[in-house]
Write a protein that holds these residues in place. Structure first.
Motif, PDB file in Angstrom:
ATOM      1  N   UNK A   1       0.835  -1.211   0.000  1.00 38.81           N
ATOM      2  CA  UNK A   1       0.000   0.000   0.000  1.00 38.81           C
ATOM      3  C   UNK A   1       0.865   1.255   0.000  1.00 38.81           C
ATOM      4  N   UNK A   2       1.967   1.221   0.726  1.00 36.36           N
ATOM      5  CA  UNK A   2       2.888   2.361   0.744  1.00 36.36           C
ATOM      6  C   UNK A   2       3.486   2.575  -0.644  1.00 36.36           C
ATOM      7  N   UNK A   3       3.878   1.482  -1.289  1.00 38.37           N
ATOM      8  CA  UNK A   3       4.456   1.586  -2.626  1.00 38.37           C
ATOM      9  C   UNK A   3       3.429   2.162  -3.598  1.00 38.37           C
ATOM     10  N   UNK A   4       2.183   1.705  -3.495  1.00 36.64           N
ATOM     11  CA  UNK A   4       1.134   2.270  -4.358  1.00 36.64           C
ATOM     12  C   UNK A   4       0.952   3.767  -4.106  1.00 36.64           C
ATOM     13  N   UNK A   5       1.067   4.188  -2.870  1.00 35.38           N
ATOM     14  CA  UNK A   5       0.890   5.602  -2.533  1.00 35.38           C
ATOM     15  C   UNK A   5       2.013   6.470  -3.083  1.00 35.38           C
ATOM     16  N   UNK A   6       3.226   5.949  -3.093  1.00 38.41           N
ATOM     17  CA  UNK A   6       4.380   6.751  -3.511  1.00 38.41           C
ATOM     18  C   UNK A   6       4.670   6.613  -5.015  1.00 38.41           C
ATOM     19  N   UNK A   7       4.099   5.614  -5.660  1.00 37.44           N
ATOM     20  CA  UNK A   7       4.374   5.372  -7.082  1.00 37.44           C
ATOM     21  C   UNK A   7       4.127   6.597  -7.961  1.00 37.44           C
ATOM     22  N   UNK A   8       2.986   7.281  -7.854  1.00 35.44           N
ATOM     23  CA  UNK A   8       2.783   8.437  -8.752  1.00 35.44           C
ATOM     24  C   UNK A   8       3.845   9.521  -8.599  1.00 35.44           C
ATOM     25  N   UNK A   9       4.252   9.824  -7.371  1.00 28.63           N
ATOM     26  CA  UNK A   9       5.232  10.899  -7.187  1.00 28.63           C
ATOM     27  C   UNK A   9       6.619  10.475  -7.652  1.00 28.63           C
ATOM     28  N   UNK A  10       6.994   9.231  -7.398  1.00 25.70           N
ATOM     29  CA  UNK A  10       8.308   8.784  -7.854  1.00 25.70           C
ATOM     30  C   UNK A  10       8.342   8.614  -9.366  1.00 25.70           C
ATOM     31  N   UNK A  11       7.266   8.129  -9.947  1.00 24.54           N
ATOM     32  CA  UNK A  11       7.228   8.017 -11.408  1.00 24.54           C
ATOM     33  C   UNK A  11       7.355   9.391 -12.054  1.00 24.54           C
ATOM     34  N   UNK A  12       6.722  10.391 -11.453  1.00 22.88           N
ATOM     35  CA  UNK A  12       6.799  11.742 -11.993  1.00 22.88           C
ATOM     36  C   UNK A  12       8.196  12.331 -11.786  1.00 22.88           C
ATOM     37  N   UNK A  13       8.801  12.056 -10.645  1.00 21.16           N
ATOM     38  CA  UNK A  13      10.093  12.656 -10.305  1.00 21.16           C
ATOM     39  C   UNK A  13      11.256  11.998 -11.048  1.00 21.16           C
ATOM     40  N   UNK A  14      11.279  10.658 -11.118  1.00 23.59           N
ATOM     41  CA  UNK A  14      12.432   9.968 -11.700  1.00 23.59           C
ATOM     42  C   UNK A  14      12.075   9.051 -12.862  1.00 23.59           C
ATOM     43  N   UNK A  15      10.790   8.867 -13.118  1.00 25.55           N
ATOM     44  CA  UNK A  15      10.358   8.019 -14.229  1.00 25.55           C
ATOM     45  C   UNK A  15      10.060   6.599 -13.775  1.00 25.55           C
ATOM     46  N   UNK A  16       9.049   6.015 -14.392  1.00 27.11           N
ATOM     47  CA  UNK A  16       8.688   4.630 -14.094  1.00 27.11           C
ATOM     48  C   UNK A  16       9.870   3.720 -14.421  1.00 27.11           C
ATOM     49  N   UNK A  17       9.997   2.657 -13.688  1.00 23.74           N
ATOM     50  CA  UNK A  17      11.064   1.659 -13.869  1.00 23.74           C
ATOM     51  C   UNK A  17      12.453   2.177 -13.534  1.00 23.74           C
ATOM     52  N   UNK A  18      12.552   3.356 -12.914  1.00 28.51           N
ATOM     53  CA  UNK A  18      13.849   3.903 -12.510  1.00 28.51           C
ATOM     54  C   UNK A  18      14.039   3.856 -10.999  1.00 28.51           C
ATOM     55  N   UNK A  19      13.125   3.193 -10.294  1.00 25.42           N
ATOM     56  CA  UNK A  19      13.235   3.135  -8.840  1.00 25.42           C
ATOM     57  C   UNK A  19      12.634   1.837  -8.330  1.00 25.42           C
ATOM     58  N   UNK A  20      13.060   1.456  -7.124  1.00 28.62           N
ATOM     59  CA  UNK A  20      12.480   0.303  -6.445  1.00 28.62           C
ATOM     60  C   UNK A  20      12.704   0.455  -4.950  1.00 28.62           C
ATOM     61  N   UNK A  21      11.841  -0.179  -4.166  1.00 28.04           N
ATOM     62  CA  UNK A  21      11.963  -0.162  -2.715  1.00 28.04           C
ATOM     63  C   UNK A  21      12.120  -1.600  -2.243  1.00 28.04           C
ATOM     64  N   UNK A  22      13.142  -1.836  -1.436  1.00 31.37           N
ATOM     65  CA  UNK A  22      13.356  -3.150  -0.842  1.00 31.37           C
ATOM     66  C   UNK A  22      12.628  -3.186   0.494  1.00 31.37           C
ATOM     67  N   UNK A  23      11.369  -3.621   0.478  1.00 32.76           N
ATOM     68  CA  UNK A  23      10.577  -3.649   1.708  1.00 32.76           C
ATOM     69  C   UNK A  23      11.028  -4.760   2.652  1.00 32.76           C
ATOM     70  N   UNK A  24      11.829  -5.710   2.180  1.00 31.55           N
ATOM     71  CA  UNK A  24      12.351  -6.767   3.044  1.00 31.55           C
ATOM     72  C   UNK A  24      13.534  -6.273   3.884  1.00 31.55           C
ATOM     73  N   UNK A  25      14.163  -5.203   3.458  1.00 34.57           N
ATOM     74  CA  UNK A  25      15.292  -4.629   4.192  1.00 34.57           C
ATOM     75  C   UNK A  25      14.786  -3.901   5.438  1.00 34.57           C
ATOM     76  N   UNK A  26      15.488  -4.007   6.551  1.00 35.32           N
ATOM     77  CA  UNK A  26      15.066  -3.274   7.753  1.00 35.32           C
ATOM     78  C   UNK A  26      14.998  -1.760   7.528  1.00 35.32           C
ATOM     79  N   UNK A  27      15.825  -1.250   6.614  1.00 36.01           N
ATOM     80  CA  UNK A  27      15.862   0.193   6.353  1.00 36.01           C
ATOM     81  C   UNK A  27      14.953   0.613   5.201  1.00 36.01           C
TER      82      UNK A  27
END
Length: 69
Positions: free
Chosen positions: A14-40
């Motif tokens: 749900x967090x990724x869905x919430x941030x997807x529009x802003x990150x896609x606009x800022x850096x472009x789709x497929x140019x970012x990813x979040x490792x939700x399995x990482x503690x950080x």
């Protein structure tokens, strides 16, 4: 191309869905990813981007973010 890494509070689908529009606009789709399995919850950006603008965009989406060295 540069690689930027950030510690975030983006921790679920749900967090990724919430941030997807802003990150896609800022850096472009497929140019970012979040490792939700990482503690950080590492956000990795693989595009030329202004770190300050990325931080602002993610904060405006309601998440905490901190640049990693």
């Amino acid at each position: 191309m540069s690689i930027l890494r950030f510690k975030t509070t983006i921790n679920c689908g749900n967090c990724i869905r919430a941030v997807t529009p802003v990150l896609n606009q800022e850096v472009g789709a497929n140019n970012w990813q979040v490792d939700t399995a990482s503690p950080d919850k590492i956000l990795t950006i693989t595009a030329a981007a202004d770190p300050t603008q990325v931080v602002r965009a993610v904060e405006e989406a309601g998440f905490e973010i901190q640049a990693l060295a």
